[in-house]
Design a protein around this motif. Structure first.
Motif, short mmCIF file in Angstrom:
data_model
loop_
_atom_site.label_atom_id
_atom_site.label_comp_id
_atom_site.label_asym_id
_atom_site.label_seq_id
_atom_site.Cartn_x
_atom_site.Cartn_y
_atom_site.Cartn_z
N SER A 119 13.22 -7.44 -1.44
CA SER A 119 12.57 -8.69 -1.79
C SER A 119 12.49 -8.81 -3.30
CB SER A 119 11.15 -8.72 -1.22
OG SER A 119 10.45 -9.83 -1.69
N SER A 120 12.63 -10.02 -3.79
CA SER A 120 12.50 -10.25 -5.24
C SER A 120 11.05 -10.54 -5.62
CB SER A 120 13.38 -11.43 -5.66
OG SER A 120 12.98 -12.60 -4.98
N GLN A 121 10.18 -10.64 -4.62
CA GLN A 121 8.78 -10.94 -4.88
C GLN A 121 8.02 -9.67 -5.24
OE1 GLN A 121 7.43 -12.86 -1.34
NE2 GLN A 121 8.62 -14.70 -1.70
N PRO A 122 7.11 -9.76 -6.20
CA PRO A 122 6.31 -8.58 -6.53
C PRO A 122 5.35 -8.26 -5.39
CG PRO A 122 5.51 -10.50 -7.73
CD PRO A 122 6.76 -10.92 -7.01
N LYS A 123 4.96 -7.01 -5.33
CA LYS A 123 4.02 -6.55 -4.32
C LYS A 123 2.68 -6.31 -5.00
CE LYS A 123 3.46 -2.81 -1.01
NZ LYS A 123 4.07 -1.59 -0.47
N MET A 124 1.64 -6.91 -4.48
CA MET A 124 0.30 -6.75 -5.03
C MET A 124 -0.54 -5.98 -4.02
SD MET A 124 0.64 -8.40 -7.89
CE MET A 124 -1.01 -8.65 -8.46
N ILE A 125 -1.40 -5.09 -4.50
CA ILE A 125 -2.23 -4.26 -3.63
C ILE A 125 -3.65 -4.22 -4.17
CG2 ILE A 125 -2.62 -1.94 -2.72
CD1 ILE A 125 0.38 -1.45 -2.98
N LEU A 126 -4.62 -4.36 -3.29
CA LEU A 126 -6.02 -4.12 -3.60
C LEU A 126 -6.43 -2.92 -2.79
CD1 LEU A 126 -8.80 -4.89 -4.77
CD2 LEU A 126 -9.11 -6.37 -2.77
N ARG A 127 -6.68 -1.80 -3.44
CA ARG A 127 -7.02 -0.56 -2.73
C ARG A 127 -8.53 -0.39 -2.68
NH1 ARG A 127 -2.49 2.21 -1.59
NH2 ARG A 127 -0.77 2.10 -3.03
N ARG A 128 -8.97 0.16 -1.55
CA ARG A 128 -10.37 0.50 -1.37
C ARG A 128 -10.46 1.92 -0.91
NH1 ARG A 128 -11.41 -5.14 1.18
NH2 ARG A 128 -12.12 -6.24 -0.66
N ASP A 129 -11.61 2.55 -1.10
CA ASP A 129 -11.83 3.91 -0.60
C ASP A 129 -11.64 3.92 0.91
OD1 ASP A 129 -12.41 4.83 -3.13
OD2 ASP A 129 -14.56 4.52 -2.90
N SER A 130 -11.21 5.05 1.45
CA SER A 130 -11.06 5.18 2.89
C SER A 130 -12.38 4.92 3.57
CB SER A 130 -10.58 6.59 3.26
OG SER A 130 -9.29 6.79 2.75
N ARG A 131 -12.30 4.30 4.71
CA ARG A 131 -13.53 3.95 5.45
C ARG A 131 -13.61 4.73 6.71
NH1 ARG A 131 -14.52 -2.14 3.81
NH2 ARG A 131 -13.49 -1.98 1.86
#
Length: 131
Positions: A119-131
């Motif tokens: 994919s030419s689209q960027p990948k964005m991630i919002l990480r949170r602590d494991s639950r």
């Protein structure tokens, strides 16, 4: 002979052996895994009573699906199990407009052979602590 299933129940103990063979699944809890299994499309691969392959997708069943956690037992790799698992999962999602996945660079050719493209689209991630 291997059995591929979308309905066979998976226990945490079954999946734990496969999770230990990955760098991304090792710290998952039994409670989290149970919830994950309930909220995903899951395909499993069995050799008798031993789980030897696992894959899942998160989807709205219409527009998008994201394939996650594809793993094959080390003893069954390079024998077509991963390709067959992916083929069955993608076929199960045949009515979904777009199927996405993330992978490490060394697996790009594997997924490319199955019809996936970069994919030419960027990948964005919002990480949170494991639950």
């Amino acid at each position: 002979m291997l059995d591929y299933s979308f309905t066979r129940p998976i226990r945490f103990e079954d999946l734990r052996l496969l999770m230990q063979q990955t760098t991304w699944m090792g710290n998952r809890t039994p409670e989290g895994v149970q919830r994950m299994l309930q909220d995903s499309v899951v395909v499993s691969v069995w050799s008798g009573d031993q789980l030897v392959g696992f894959g899942r997708a998160v989807t709205d069943h219409v527009y998008r699906a994201f394939i996650e956690d594809i793993v094959v037992d080390e003893k069954h790799r390079h024998a077509g199990v991963g390709s067959e698992l992916m083929s069955r999962l993608v076929d199960h999602l045949k009515d979904v407009e777009e199927i996405q996945l993330g992978c490490v660079e060394e697996l790009v050719s594997f997924y490319g052979a199955l019809g996936f493209e970069r994919s030419s689209q960027p990948k964005m991630i919002l990480r949170r602590d494991s639950r």
